[in-house]
Design a protein around this motif. Structure first.
Motif, PDB file in Angstrom:
ATOM      1  N   LYS A 213      50.395  -4.240 -11.607  1.00 50.99           N
ATOM      2  CA  LYS A 213      49.542  -3.472 -12.527  1.00 50.99           C
ATOM      3  C   LYS A 213      48.900  -2.284 -11.793  1.00 50.99           C
ATOM      4  O   LYS A 213      48.808  -1.177 -12.306  1.00 50.99           O
ATOM      5  CB  LYS A 213      48.463  -4.401 -13.116  1.00 50.99           C
ATOM      6  N   LYS A 214      48.445  -2.545 -10.570  1.00 52.85           N
ATOM      7  CA  LYS A 214      47.791  -1.502  -9.780  1.00 52.85           C
ATOM      8  C   LYS A 214      48.764  -0.394  -9.394  1.00 52.85           C
ATOM      9  O   LYS A 214      48.415   0.785  -9.376  1.00 52.85           O
ATOM     10  CB  LYS A 214      47.214  -2.140  -8.513  1.00 52.85           C
ATOM     11  N   LYS A 215      49.995  -0.773  -9.082  1.00 48.97           N
ATOM     12  CA  LYS A 215      50.998   0.222  -8.674  1.00 48.97           C
ATOM     13  C   LYS A 215      51.472   1.065  -9.845  1.00 48.97           C
ATOM     14  O   LYS A 215      51.789   2.235  -9.683  1.00 48.97           O
ATOM     15  CB  LYS A 215      52.205  -0.474  -8.035  1.00 48.97           C
TER      16      LYS A 215
ATOM     17  N   GLU B  57      49.817   2.642 -15.877  1.00 50.31           N
ATOM     18  CA  GLU B  57      50.115   3.080 -17.250  1.00 50.31           C
ATOM     19  C   GLU B  57      51.329   2.369 -17.841  1.00 50.31           C
ATOM     20  O   GLU B  57      51.379   2.120 -19.039  1.00 50.31           O
ATOM     21  CB  GLU B  57      50.388   4.597 -17.295  1.00 50.31           C
ATOM     22  N   LYS B  58      52.283   2.077 -16.995  1.00 47.27           N
ATOM     23  CA  LYS B  58      53.549   1.497 -17.474  1.00 47.27           C
ATOM     24  C   LYS B  58      53.474  -0.008 -17.659  1.00 47.27           C
ATOM     25  O   LYS B  58      54.396  -0.606 -18.192  1.00 47.27           O
ATOM     26  CB  LYS B  58      54.646   1.736 -16.425  1.00 47.27           C
ATOM     27  N   THR B  59      52.412  -0.633 -17.130  1.00 48.62           N
ATOM     28  CA  THR B  59      52.371  -2.103 -17.096  1.00 48.62           C
ATOM     29  C   THR B  59      51.426  -2.707 -18.117  1.00 48.62           C
ATOM     30  O   THR B  59      50.280  -2.259 -18.254  1.00 48.62           O
ATOM     31  CB  THR B  59      51.923  -2.584 -15.688  1.00 48.62           C
ATOM     32  N   LEU B  60      51.895  -3.752 -18.802  1.00 49.14           N
ATOM     33  CA  LEU B  60      51.006  -4.600 -19.592  1.00 49.14           C
ATOM     34  C   LEU B  60      50.917  -5.927 -18.833  1.00 49.14           C
ATOM     35  O   LEU B  60      51.925  -6.619 -18.661  1.00 49.14           O
ATOM     36  CB  LEU B  60      51.564  -4.839 -20.996  1.00 49.14           C
ATOM     37  N   ALA B  61      49.706  -6.245 -18.361  1.00 53.41           N
ATOM     38  CA  ALA B  61      49.516  -7.480 -17.584  1.00 53.41           C
ATOM     39  C   ALA B  61      48.844  -8.533 -18.459  1.00 53.41           C
ATOM     40  O   ALA B  61      47.744  -8.325 -18.955  1.00 53.41           O
ATOM     41  CB  ALA B  61      48.676  -7.185 -16.345  1.00 53.41           C
ATOM     42  N   VAL B  62      49.543  -9.639 -18.657  1.00 54.69           N
ATOM     43  CA  VAL B  62      49.055 -10.692 -19.561  1.00 54.69           C
ATOM     44  C   VAL B  62      48.818 -11.977 -18.767  1.00 54.69           C
ATOM     45  O   VAL B  62      49.679 -12.403 -17.990  1.00 54.69           O
ATOM     46  CB  VAL B  62      50.083 -10.972 -20.684  1.00 54.69           C
ATOM     47  N   PHE B  63      47.658 -12.568 -18.980  1.00 59.56           N
ATOM     48  CA  PHE B  63      47.340 -13.853 -18.351  1.00 59.56           C
ATOM     49  C   PHE B  63      47.524 -14.958 -19.385  1.00 59.56           C
ATOM     50  O   PHE B  63      46.995 -14.860 -20.492  1.00 59.56           O
ATOM     51  CB  PHE B  63      45.893 -13.846 -17.853  1.00 59.56           C
TER      52      PHE B  63
END
Ligand code: 5GP
Length: 194
Positions: free
Chosen positions: A114-116, A119-125
């Protein structure tokens, strides 16, 4: 395909939370155009796992060589002497096919991706109902020793504390609902009409 913009979908959770089931379900939805990021790991294959499908099973020595060569987007010693990592070449391989990448990785690795690519990442827990329920699920799976299960449970409590750092949280109390929620989140991020 000139204007294809590859996205990244990270699904992280304590082991036994059901995230693998969710990820598989999403992969089956053709409209999402997703491909699974195959991680490299130094752990032994379990049950029916296939090299090059579930993981790239490599030796500890090879793993350390990849680290030295800076070949990983992220890597983690998830459990002692059990290394897991995402190779940069894996994401390139999938984007080159015009597909979005979906990851089933641990919370630290997920947040790193997500940090790298913020914008392109959706991080889901993916949140399990409780630590007790996790224990029951891991025991049912019958793939690991009690010692290994206890190791995973201990880690789960630490992992649960990272949930607020993710873009979205799915509570996996009822699988059918969790699957629907996951579909909605991915659809929204891809800006698909529902
Ligand atoms: P398992 O041994 O159950 O397949 O995986 C153990 C943990 O390692 C899970 O939480 C899994 O999501 C995580 N994992 C799998 N691949 C990767 C990876 O490439 N990077 C990181 N950081 N964790 C991973």
């Amino acid at each position: 395909m000139g204007n294809f913009e590859g996205k990244l979908f990270v699904f992280s959770a304590p082991s036994g939370s059901g995230k693998t089931t969710i990820v598989r379900h999403l992969l089956n939805q053709e409209k999402f155009n997703l491909e699974f990021s195959i991680s490299a790991t130094s752990r032994e294959p379990r049950g029916f796992e296939v090299n090059g499908e579930d993981y790239y099973f490599i030796s500890l020595q090879e793993f350390k060589q990849y680290i030295k060569n800076d070949d990983f987007l992220e890597w983690e010693e998830v459990y002692r002497d059990n290394f897991y990592g995402t190779l940069k070449s894996e994401v390139e391989r999938i984007w080159a096919k015009g597909k979005h990448v979906i990851f089933d990785i641990d919370v630290v690795g997920g947040l790193r991706i997500k940090k790298k690519f913020p914008e392109k990442t959706l991080a889901v827990f993916v949140k399990p109902p409780s630590v007790d329920e996790l224990k029951i699920r891991l025991k049912k799976r019958k793939t690991e020793s009690d010692e290994k299960i206890n190791m995973r449970i201990a880690k789960a409590s630490v992992e649960l504390a990272t949930a607020p750092q993710f873009d979205k949280i799915i509570k996996n109390y009822d699988l059918a609902i969790a699957l629907k929620e996951a579909e909605e989140l991915v659809g929204e991020f891809l800006e698909l009409d529902s």
